[in-house]
Design an enzyme around this catalytic site. Structure first.
Site, PDB file in Angstrom:
ATOM      1  N   ASP A 192       6.650  -3.753  -3.278  1.00 54.76           N
ATOM      2  CA  ASP A 192       5.794  -4.199  -2.169  1.00 54.76           C
ATOM      3  C   ASP A 192       6.291  -3.662  -0.830  1.00 54.76           C
ATOM      4  OD1 ASP A 192       4.010  -5.659  -3.672  1.00 54.76           O
ATOM      5  OD2 ASP A 192       5.313  -7.429  -3.723  1.00 54.76           O
ATOM      6  N   ILE A 211      -1.840   0.005  -3.821  1.00 49.23           N
ATOM      7  CA  ILE A 211      -2.551   1.046  -4.588  1.00 49.23           C
ATOM      8  C   ILE A 211      -3.812   0.479  -5.240  1.00 49.23           C
ATOM      9  CG2 ILE A 211      -2.327   2.667  -6.531  1.00 49.23           C
ATOM     10  CD1 ILE A 211       0.736   2.622  -5.945  1.00 49.23           C
ATOM     11  N   ASN A 271      12.834  -2.138  -9.385  1.00 47.72           N
ATOM     12  CA  ASN A 271      12.716  -3.406 -10.096  1.00 47.72           C
ATOM     13  C   ASN A 271      12.932  -3.173 -11.594  1.00 47.72           C
ATOM     14  OD1 ASN A 271      10.060  -2.784 -11.349  1.00 47.72           O
ATOM     15  ND2 ASN A 271       9.487  -2.664  -9.190  1.00 47.72           N
TER      16      ASN A 271
END
Ligand code: CTP
Length: 398
Positions: free
Chosen positions: A279, A309, A210
């Site tokens: 994700d 996490i 990302n």
């Protein structure tokens, strides 16, 4: 024990029976992650060997002011410049007297004159010598000069006397000595920060990732460091340089980040999950590069969920103060507040990533801090300034 990560400690060892304890001090300083160099007076060689302290410190020992070889390696001026703090342990009555009168006739005293930083001493002598008014006058002069006096302790002495004068145990000396490094609002707090994106491999040359630059997480780690915390920064791949004076852990995937977080979580006071963790990850990582299939107009991948996490941290029984980020493009506050609850967080930092001038990959940000009780808006500013405000806020509420 407090971390002295990236601190350069110069240990002066003088000639007293307690010099044998200096080996333990070097060992403990190394365990506290300090870089240690030892300067020995001539007489201390009678009590502990230079070879022992050299082996434990992993640095050459300096002893002689007029040793051409030693000066070529690191002169007394360079040693004074190198050190962040100077500890003399044990420090005899003779050395105390010479420090108090500003002598500079051996390597150790010369360094103390050339050194601008904090000096601590751990006195070690017979009880009558310690009580002698001349020694007490000398100690008073050193105190007036901001020297930190660690001890001495009371008890049985090597000479058979009982009273005050023996050197404190290494751990006691180091507890007092490390107070020299205390400043800021997060003193003696351990902060773990995750930052940057994760990369989830598809095949040897491709991955899912990302646009996170890591700038916000790195700025937070620096702000925590400036507030006096011991900081672990666990970062996905970014273009940023690893900041100095903190423990930096480089990871690639969400799985690696999760493992690093779990590894460093012990005795953490504050956890800040600023990483943009993927994700999902490809269910399968191809061993070889996927070749173009000329007969097909489209191909598809199956993705599977990555471990969360942040939830992994907030679900611990003995958990730190847990801070998450909510990068949202719509209903920013509402979605962030939902995440605060669903991830069982103490604080969530909501930012709008639909704008190009703030958030992902930009120099500035604008955020709302949301706790189970209130919202606190921080208007547009540099990520550095925003981070300082976030760390100030956290240090007020923990
Ligand atoms: N996070 C995490 N582990 C994951 C996913 C997210 O620790 N596998 C953390 C991020 O570091 C961040 C927070 O969870 O602090 C919110 O992440 P975000 O991606 O915004 O939320 P998601 O739960 O993934 O929800 P969505 O993507 O649907 O908004």
């Amino acid at each position: 024990m407090k971390s002295l990560q990236n601190k350069n400690i110069l240990l002066g060892v003088t000639g007293g029976i307690a010099a044998y304890k200096s080996a333990e001090i070097v060992r403990s300083l190394k365990k506290m992650n300090a870089d240690v160099r030892v300067v020995m007076t001539k007489s201390s060689h009678e009590f502990v060997t230079p070879l022992t302290l050299q082996a434990l410190s992993a640095n050459p020992i300096s002893s002689d002011l007029l040793d051409i070889n030693a000066e070529a390696a690191m002169s007394h001026i360079e040693l004074a410049r190198w050190a962040d703090a100077l500890l003399i342990a044990p420090c005899t009555a003779e050395t105390i007297s010479r420090l108090a009168s500003g002598r500079g006739d051996d390597l150790l005293t010369t360094i103390t004159l050339a050194f601008d930083g904090p000096i601590a001493i751990a006195p070690a002598m017979n009880q009558a010598m310690w009580r002698d008014s001349r020694t007490q006058d000398n100690v008073s002069k050193l105190v007036a000069n901001n020297t930190l006096i660690c001890g001495p302790g009371t008890g049985e002495q090597a000479c058979g006397d009982v009273g005050i004068g023996r050197m404190l145990e290494p751990e006691e000396v180091l507890n007092i000595f490390s107070s020299l490094f205390k400043s800021g609002k997060l003193i003696s707090k351990k902060v773990v920060v995750t930052a940057g994106p994760t990369q989830e491999p598809i095949d040897p040359v491709r991955y899912l990732t990302n646009r996170s630059s890591g700038k916000m997480g790195y700025a937070l780690a620096n702000a925590a460091l400036e507030a006096g915390a011991e900081v672990v920064l666990i970062s996905g791949p970014t273009d940023l340089n690893a900041p100095e004076h903190l423990h930096f852990v480089s990871v690639r995937t969400a799985k690696e980040m999760h493992e690093a977080v779990q590894h460093h979580l012990n005795s953490t006071d504050i956890f800040i999950g600023s990483a943009a963790v993927s994700d999902y990850k490809p269910s399968k990582e191809y061993k070889n590069k996927i070749k173009k299939d000329k007969g097909k107009k489209s191909i598809s991948f199956e993705l599977e969920e990555n471990i969360d996490i942040l939830k992994g941290v907030s679900s611990q029984t003995k958990r730190p103060f847990v801070v998450g980020f909510a990068a949202e493009t719509q209903d920013v506050i509402k979605n962030a507040r939902e995440k605060l609850g669903s991830k069982n967080l103490d604080l969530i930092i909501a930012n709008d990533v639909s704008k190009t001038d703030i958030g992902f990959d930009s120099e500035e940000n604008e955020v709302t801090l949301i706790t189970p009780r209130d919202d606190y808006f921080i208007s547009k500013n540099s990520k550095k300034a925003i981070s300082k405000k976030i760390i100030d806020f956290i240090s007020e509420v923990i």
